[in-house]
Design a protein around this motif. Structure first.
Motif, short mmCIF file in Angstrom:
data_model
loop_
_atom_site.label_atom_id
_atom_site.label_comp_id
_atom_site.label_asym_id
_atom_site.label_seq_id
_atom_site.Cartn_x
_atom_site.Cartn_y
_atom_site.Cartn_z
N LEU A 203 0.82 -1.23 0.00
CA LEU A 203 0.00 0.00 0.00
C LEU A 203 0.84 1.26 0.00
CD1 LEU A 203 -2.85 -0.79 2.54
CD2 LEU A 203 -3.08 -0.44 0.08
N ARG B 64 -5.24 10.84 -0.41
CA ARG B 64 -4.65 9.69 -1.10
C ARG B 64 -4.61 8.48 -0.16
NH1 ARG B 64 1.49 8.93 -3.41
NH2 ARG B 64 1.10 6.93 -4.39
N ASP C 37 -8.16 7.18 0.15
CA ASP C 37 -8.58 6.57 -1.12
C ASP C 37 -7.98 5.17 -1.28
OD1 ASP C 37 -10.08 8.79 -1.73
OD2 ASP C 37 -8.67 9.59 -3.21
N ASN C 38 -6.70 5.02 -0.94
CA ASN C 38 -6.05 3.71 -1.03
C ASN C 38 -6.72 2.69 -0.12
OD1 ASN C 38 -4.19 4.59 -2.92
ND2 ASN C 38 -2.55 4.89 -1.45
N GLY D 110 -0.85 4.68 -7.25
CA GLY D 110 -1.52 3.96 -6.17
C GLY D 110 -1.01 2.53 -6.10
N PRO D 111 -1.49 1.77 -5.14
CA PRO D 111 -1.02 0.38 -5.00
C PRO D 111 -1.54 -0.51 -6.13
CG PRO D 111 -2.79 0.83 -3.45
CD PRO D 111 -2.47 2.13 -4.12
#
Length: 195
Positions: free
Chosen positions: A60, A125, A128-129, A68-69
């Motif tokens: 992550l 962010r 969101d992740n 992103g991841p």
């Protein structure tokens, strides 16, 4: 210090707190046992929890240039862990709550860090992740539960539950025959009058 750097530098502490919080979700002595034993064979639940969560944390918050991841990689890593939680007595909300436990752990760690200068975009962010991760976890959980219910339904359809209850397929019939024999009154072929 920005949030990404904070998450990287405090990785060990945050991971440990997250793992402990998730293991605390197990009832009574189970949580203590899962925390104490590190051997993967003596303690598969504790080992899988620790291994999976630390790997997911790394995936992550990896400091690469990606936006992103890689959720497919995260999904593959989480699959076994979610299967374990799907067969346990958790409610669906409790089974996936470990994602939100990470939010709490990070928020508490951030509150103790005076040098943290996280922007609203950093926090956006981060959330969101974790929200994307929560959706992946929910899909995995529901797929595991569906497989479990299909297996149970198939067992009932094929009457395999009779095998497990009675040891073999004829055992149920033998139990009924024994009961019928007990209900039958013995017949006397030689009566006293005939003598």
């Amino acid at each position: 210090m920005r949030l990404a750097q904070f998450l990287e530098e405090n990785r060990g502490d945050i991971q440990d707190r997250w793992v402990n919080r998730v293991l605390d979700s197990y009832a009574g002595d189970a949580a203590t046992i899962f925390k104490r034993e590190d051997d993967r064979f003596a303690n598969p639940v504790g080992y899988t929890t620790r291994h999976t969560l630390t790997t997911v944390y790394t995936l992550l918050f990896d400091q690469s240039d990606r936006p992103g991841p890689d959720l497919e990689q995260v999904r593959a890593e989480l699959e076994t862990f979610i299967k374990i939680r799907a067969v346990q007595t958790f409610t669906p909300a409790s089974a996936v709550a470990f994602i939100y436990d990470l939010k709490t752990v990070v928020r508490e760690a951030a509150a103790r860090e005076r040098a943290l200068e996280a922007t609203p975009q950093d926090w956006e962010r981060f959330h969101d992740n974790l929200d994307a991760l929560a959706l992946v976890v929910f899909d995995l959980y529901m797929a595991s539960r569906e497989r479990l219910f299909k297996a149970q339904l198939n067992e009932i359809k094929t009457m395999n539950h009779m095998l497990t209850q009675h040891g073999c397929s004829a055992a149920g019939l033998a139990d009924k025959t024994t009961q019928l024999m007990a209900d039958v009154k013995p017949l006397h072929t030689h009566s006293n009058e005939a003598r």
